[in-house]
Design an enzyme around this catalytic site. Structure first.
Site, mmCIF file in Angstrom:
data_model
loop_
_atom_site.group_PDB
_atom_site.id
_atom_site.type_symbol
_atom_site.label_atom_id
_atom_site.label_comp_id
_atom_site.label_asym_id
_atom_site.label_seq_id
_atom_site.Cartn_x
_atom_site.Cartn_y
_atom_site.Cartn_z
ATOM 1 N N TYR A 82 -0.233 4.400 10.847
ATOM 2 C CA TYR A 82 -0.508 3.385 11.872
ATOM 3 C C TYR A 82 0.783 3.198 12.665
ATOM 4 O O TYR A 82 1.866 3.054 12.077
ATOM 5 C CB TYR A 82 -0.849 2.032 11.233
ATOM 6 C CG TYR A 82 -2.221 1.953 10.587
ATOM 7 C CD1 TYR A 82 -3.376 2.135 11.339
ATOM 8 C CD2 TYR A 82 -2.359 1.646 9.238
ATOM 9 C CE1 TYR A 82 -4.635 2.037 10.748
ATOM 10 C CE2 TYR A 82 -3.621 1.551 8.650
ATOM 11 C CZ TYR A 82 -4.751 1.755 9.415
ATOM 12 O OH TYR A 82 -5.992 1.663 8.825
ATOM 13 N N LYS A 109 2.367 2.010 7.379
ATOM 14 C CA LYS A 109 2.828 1.242 8.531
ATOM 15 C C LYS A 109 3.774 2.074 9.392
ATOM 16 O O LYS A 109 4.335 3.086 8.958
ATOM 17 C CB LYS A 109 3.579 -0.016 8.078
ATOM 18 C CG LYS A 109 2.725 -0.970 7.264
ATOM 19 C CD LYS A 109 1.506 -1.458 7.994
ATOM 20 C CE LYS A 109 1.784 -2.612 8.912
ATOM 21 N NZ LYS A 109 0.532 -3.162 9.484
ATOM 22 N N ASP A 111 -5.257 -11.018 14.568
ATOM 23 C CA ASP A 111 -4.360 -9.962 15.070
ATOM 24 C C ASP A 111 -4.572 -9.682 16.556
ATOM 25 O O ASP A 111 -3.748 -9.024 17.187
ATOM 26 C CB ASP A 111 -4.492 -8.677 14.238
ATOM 27 C CG ASP A 111 -5.907 -8.129 14.207
ATOM 28 O OD1 ASP A 111 -6.852 -8.887 14.492
ATOM 29 O OD2 ASP A 111 -6.070 -6.941 13.904
ATOM 30 N N ALA A 138 -9.880 -12.271 13.308
ATOM 31 C CA ALA A 138 -9.448 -11.704 14.593
ATOM 32 C C ALA A 138 -8.070 -12.203 15.026
ATOM 33 O O ALA A 138 -7.671 -12.009 16.175
ATOM 34 C CB ALA A 138 -10.482 -12.031 15.668
ATOM 35 N N ARG A 196 0.842 -1.197 0.000
ATOM 36 C CA ARG A 196 0.000 0.000 0.000
ATOM 37 C C ARG A 196 0.880 1.252 0.000
ATOM 38 O O ARG A 196 2.075 1.193 0.285
ATOM 39 C CB ARG A 196 -0.895 0.015 1.252
ATOM 40 C CG ARG A 196 -1.993 -1.016 1.222
ATOM 41 C CD ARG A 196 -2.742 -1.088 2.542
ATOM 42 N NE ARG A 196 -1.931 -1.652 3.608
ATOM 43 C CZ ARG A 196 -2.321 -1.785 4.875
ATOM 44 N NH1 ARG A 196 -3.513 -1.387 5.236
ATOM 45 N NH2 ARG A 196 -1.523 -2.313 5.778
ATOM 46 N N HIS A 204 0.582 1.434 16.277
ATOM 47 C CA HIS A 204 0.401 0.314 17.221
ATOM 48 C C HIS A 204 1.554 0.285 18.224
ATOM 49 O O HIS A 204 2.249 -0.720 18.391
ATOM 50 C CB HIS A 204 0.284 -1.018 16.465
ATOM 51 C CG HIS A 204 -0.944 -1.066 15.601
ATOM 52 N ND1 HIS A 204 -2.217 -1.237 16.105
ATOM 53 C CD2 HIS A 204 -1.110 -0.913 14.263
ATOM 54 C CE1 HIS A 204 -3.098 -1.209 15.119
ATOM 55 N NE2 HIS A 204 -2.454 -1.004 13.998
ATOM 56 N N GLU A 243 -4.643 4.492 14.456
ATOM 57 C CA GLU A 243 -5.489 3.537 15.179
ATOM 58 C C GLU A 243 -6.116 4.120 16.442
ATOM 59 O O GLU A 243 -7.023 3.514 17.005
ATOM 60 C CB GLU A 243 -4.700 2.256 15.520
ATOM 61 C CG GLU A 243 -3.598 2.396 16.560
ATOM 62 C CD GLU A 243 -2.275 2.890 15.973
ATOM 63 O OE1 GLU A 243 -2.239 3.222 14.778
ATOM 64 O OE2 GLU A 243 -1.288 2.951 16.724
ATOM 65 N N VAL A 269 -4.585 -15.119 8.158
ATOM 66 C CA VAL A 269 -3.645 -14.091 7.699
ATOM 67 C C VAL A 269 -3.862 -12.802 8.498
ATOM 68 O O VAL A 269 -4.987 -12.284 8.567
ATOM 69 C CB VAL A 269 -3.805 -13.842 6.182
ATOM 70 C CG1 VAL A 269 -2.922 -12.699 5.727
ATOM 71 C CG2 VAL A 269 -3.469 -15.117 5.410
ATOM 72 N N VAL A 328 -16.311 -6.132 10.647
ATOM 73 C CA VAL A 328 -15.861 -7.296 9.859
ATOM 74 C C VAL A 328 -17.035 -8.239 9.608
ATOM 75 O O VAL A 328 -17.299 -8.651 8.478
ATOM 76 C CB VAL A 328 -14.713 -8.044 10.589
ATOM 77 C CG1 VAL A 328 -14.429 -9.383 9.921
ATOM 78 C CG2 VAL A 328 -13.444 -7.189 10.623
HETATM 79 N N1 NAD Z 1 -6.740 -10.050 9.863
HETATM 80 C C1 NAD Z 1 -6.859 -8.828 9.366
HETATM 81 O O1 NAD Z 1 -6.252 -8.486 8.360
HETATM 82 C C2 NAD Z 1 -7.774 -7.841 10.034
HETATM 83 C C3 NAD Z 1 -8.136 -6.659 9.375
HETATM 84 C C4 NAD Z 1 -9.040 -5.802 10.007
HETATM 85 C C5 NAD Z 1 -9.537 -6.111 11.285
HETATM 86 N N2 NAD Z 1 -9.117 -7.270 11.901
HETATM 87 C C6 NAD Z 1 -9.618 -7.688 13.230
HETATM 88 O O2 NAD Z 1 -10.954 -8.184 13.143
HETATM 89 C C7 NAD Z 1 -11.525 -8.150 14.442
HETATM 90 C C8 NAD Z 1 -12.943 -7.572 14.366
HETATM 91 O O3 NAD Z 1 -12.860 -6.192 14.032
HETATM 92 P P1 NAD Z 1 -14.158 -5.282 13.887
HETATM 93 O O4 NAD Z 1 -13.698 -4.000 13.306
HETATM 94 O O5 NAD Z 1 -15.246 -6.014 13.228
HETATM 95 O O6 NAD Z 1 -14.559 -5.059 15.429
HETATM 96 P P2 NAD Z 1 -15.950 -4.510 15.972
HETATM 97 O O7 NAD Z 1 -15.672 -3.931 17.319
HETATM 98 O O8 NAD Z 1 -16.641 -3.682 14.953
HETATM 99 O O9 NAD Z 1 -16.844 -5.837 16.157
HETATM 100 C C9 NAD Z 1 -16.565 -6.829 17.089
HETATM 101 C C10 NAD Z 1 -17.864 -7.523 17.471
HETATM 102 O O10 NAD Z 1 -17.528 -8.669 18.252
HETATM 103 C C11 NAD Z 1 -18.595 -8.839 19.176
HETATM 104 N N3 NAD Z 1 -18.210 -9.775 20.227
HETATM 105 C C12 NAD Z 1 -17.446 -9.579 21.325
HETATM 106 N N4 NAD Z 1 -17.354 -10.720 22.032
HETATM 107 C C13 NAD Z 1 -18.074 -11.657 21.353
HETATM 108 C C14 NAD Z 1 -18.366 -13.028 21.573
HETATM 109 N N5 NAD Z 1 -17.930 -13.674 22.654
HETATM 110 N N6 NAD Z 1 -19.125 -13.672 20.665
HETATM 111 C C15 NAD Z 1 -19.594 -13.050 19.569
HETATM 112 N N7 NAD Z 1 -19.361 -11.743 19.303
HETATM 113 C C16 NAD Z 1 -18.617 -11.066 20.199
HETATM 114 C C17 NAD Z 1 -18.867 -7.411 19.640
HETATM 115 O O11 NAD Z 1 -20.138 -7.311 20.289
HETATM 116 C C18 NAD Z 1 -18.799 -6.655 18.315
HETATM 117 O O12 NAD Z 1 -20.071 -6.553 17.695
HETATM 118 C C19 NAD Z 1 -10.560 -7.325 15.291
HETATM 119 O O13 NAD Z 1 -9.758 -8.192 16.051
HETATM 120 C C20 NAD Z 1 -9.731 -6.600 14.265
HETATM 121 O O14 NAD Z 1 -8.457 -6.227 14.775
HETATM 122 C C21 NAD Z 1 -8.239 -8.115 11.304
#
Ligand code: NAD
Length: 370
Positions: free
Chosen positions: A94, A75, A270, A268, A15, A96, A118, A298, A179
Site C-alpha cells: 500500500y 504499509k 479515512d 469512513a 501485520r 497511498h 490500492e 479508528v 463495509v
Molecule cells: N476505518 C478503517 O479501518 C477502514 C477500513 C477499510 C475501509 N474503510 C473505508 O470505509 C469506506 C467504505 O468502503 P467500502 O469498501 O465499503 O466502499 P464501497 O465503494 O464498497 O461502498 C460505498 C457505498 O457507499 C454508497 N454511498 C455513496 N454515497 C452515499 C450516501 N450519500 N448515502 C448512502 N450511501 C452512499 C455507495 O453507493 C456504495 O454502495 C471507505 O471510506 C473506506 O476507505 C475504512
C-alpha cells in the site's frame, strides 16, 4: 526471483505482508523468500513457522532490502527505509501516494518500481487489494458497536440480539458497499434489527434480495437519515464516493435527537468521515463522546486483528505477487491490465495520473515504461 519481506516499522502496525502459507507458494515455485526475523510475531507467525517451509530469516531490515529484487510490504515505506531502497527494486505494498508528497518524491528519486495495492483495479472498477480490509473493518464495526453499547463502556446498555420477550437493538448502516454489507451480515447474524441505506437503488435491490429478513433497505437522503437516527442504537458510517471526501450525512444537530448512549462507528473516517463530529481516533484511545453520543472513529480498524488481516491480505495479494515473481514486473504488467493499474512510480517517472496531478508533477503514460 529473490523476495524480501521486512518487518513493518510504522507505529502500531502488526501485520506482515506474507503468511507462511503465502511464502510456501512462492518457494514451491522456485523463488527465494527472505523474511525479517520477528516480522510475523505481531500476526501470530513465528520465525520457526517460516523456517519450516524453507524461508530464510534475516536479522535486520537493511539485509532484507539489500538482498531482495522485490520487497513485499503492508504499509508505505517510511523515512528510515527510503535510503535502503535500490534503483530497479520492485516495491509491492500500500502506498497511498496522493496523501504524501514526501513519499512520492522519495520514490521518484530512488528509481524503484512502485506497485501500489490500492490502485490495482479490475474491469468492473473494483479494487481487489482494498476489499479484504473493508471486509475486516465492516465485520469489526458491529463487534465494536456491540461492545460500546454495554453500560460499562458508556453505552445505553442494550444487547444487540435482545432475548426472548425483549426486542433486539436497532442498527443503521449508511452505505451498502463492502463495509456496509459485511456489517449488515454480522449484525443480522447476532439478531439485531438492521437497516441499510444507500443512494444506489440498484445496490439496495441486490441487498434486499440476498439479505436475511431482519435486514431492511432504505433510500439514503437527509429526510430519512434525520428520522432514522432518533431510533437506532448503533449507526455505522460506511459510505464512499471514490476520490472525494465522505459527505457529512449525520450532522451535529442530529446528535441532540439521538438517545444518550447511542454508538456511532465511522468506518469512513479515512475519507474524512460521514458524521460531522468525526475526528480520527486510534486503537489506544478509540472513542470520544459528544452530546452523550459515543463516537468510534479508528482509521485503521484492521490493525486490531492483525492475524485475520494478514491472512486476508495475503490471500488477495499473493496471486499478483506470483505473477510478478514468475514473469518479472514488466511482462506481468504488460499481460495484466489490473496489475498494470497498480504501477504508480517507475524509474523516476510518475505513471499514475492522479498522483502526478496531486502534486503538479509530469505524468508518463504507463505503456511507455513496459
Ligand atoms: N476505518 C478503517 O479501518 C477502514 C477500513 C477499510 C475501509 N474503510 C473505508 O470505509 C469506506 C467504505 O468502503 P467500502 O469498501 O465499503 O466502499 P464501497 O465503494 O464498497 O461502498 C460505498 C457505498 O457507499 C454508497 N454511498 C455513496 N454515497 C452515499 C450516501 N450519500 N448515502 C448512502 N450511501 C452512499 C455507495 O453507493 C456504495 O454502495 C471507505 O471510506 C473506506 O476507505 C475504512
Amino acid at each position: 526471483m529473490i523476495i524480501g519481506v521486512p518487518k513493518e516499522i510504522k507505529n502500531n502496525e502488526n501485520r506482515i505482508a506474507l503468511t507462511p502459507a503465502g511464502a510456501a507458494e512462492l518457494t514451491k515455485r522456485g523463488h527465494t523468500v527472505y523474511v525479517q526475523s520477528g516480522g510475523g510475531n505481531g500476526s501470530g507467525f513465528s520465525d520457526e513457522d517460516y523456517r519450516a517451509i524453507g524461508v530464510n530469516m534475516l536479522p535486520t531490515l537493511e539485509e532484507v532490502y539489500d538482498v531482495a529484487e522485490m520487497i513485499i510490504k503492508v504499509k508505505e515505506p517510511i523515512e528510515p527505509e527510503y535510503k535502503l531502497i535500490k534503483k530497479g527494486q520492485i516495491l509491492y505494498t500500500y502506498f497511498h501516494f496522493a496523501s504524501s508528497e514526501v513519499l512520492t518524491h522519495a520514490m521518484i528519486e530512488n528509481g524503484s518500481v512502485c506497485l501500489a495495492y490500492e490502485t490495482v483495479e479490475l474491469d468492473d472498477h473494483s479494487l481487489p487489494l482494498l476489499i479484504p480490509m473493508s471486509e475486516v473493518a465492516g465485520r469489526m464495526s458491529i463487534q465494536e458497536g456491540a461492545k460500546y453499547l454495554e453500560k460499562t463502556y458508556g453505552g445505553y446498555g442494550v444487547l444487540l440480539g435482545g432475548v426472548a420477550g425483549v426486542l433486539p437493538a436497532k442498527v443503521l448502516i449508511l452505505g451498502g458497499g463492502i463495509v456496509g454489507t459485511e456489517a449488515a451480515k454480522m449484525a443480522a447474524g447476532l439478531g439485531a434489527d438492521v437497516t441499510i441505506m444507500d443512494i444506489s437503488l440498484k445496490r439496495l435491490r441486490y441487498l434486499d434480495d440476498i439479505m436475511p429478513a431482519n435486514v431492511k433497505t432504505m433510500m439514503s437522503n437527509d429526510y430519512n437519515i434525520r428520522e432514522m437516527v432518533t431510533t437506532h442504537d448503533v449507526i455505522v458510517g460506511a459510505v464512499l464516493i471514490p476520490g472525494a471526501k465522505a459527505p457529512h450525512l449525520v450532522t451535529r444537530d442530529m446528535l441532540k435527537t439521538m438517545r444518550a448512549g447511542t454508538v456511532l462507528i465511522d468506518v469512513a473516517v479515512d475519507q474524512g468521515g460521514c458524521f460531522e463530529t468525526t475526528k480520527a481516533t486510534t486503537h489506544t484511545d478509540p472513542v470520544f463522546i459528544i452530546d452523550d453520543v459515543i463516537h468510534y472513529c479508528v482509521a485503521n480498524m484492521p490493525g486490531a486483528v492483525p492475524h485475520t488481516s494478514t491472512i486476508a491480505l495475503t490471500n488477495a495479494t499473493l496471486p499478483y505477487a506470483i505473477e510478478i515473481a514468475e514473469k518479472g514486473w514488466k511482462k506481468a504488467c504488460a499481460d495484466s491490465i489490473p496489475l498494470r493499474k497498480g504501477l504508480n512510480v517507475v524509474d523516476g517517472k510518475v505513471v499514475y495520473k492522479s498522483v502526478a496531478d496531486a502534486f503538479g508533477l509530469s505524468y508518463t503514460k504507463v505503456e511507455t515504461v513496459l
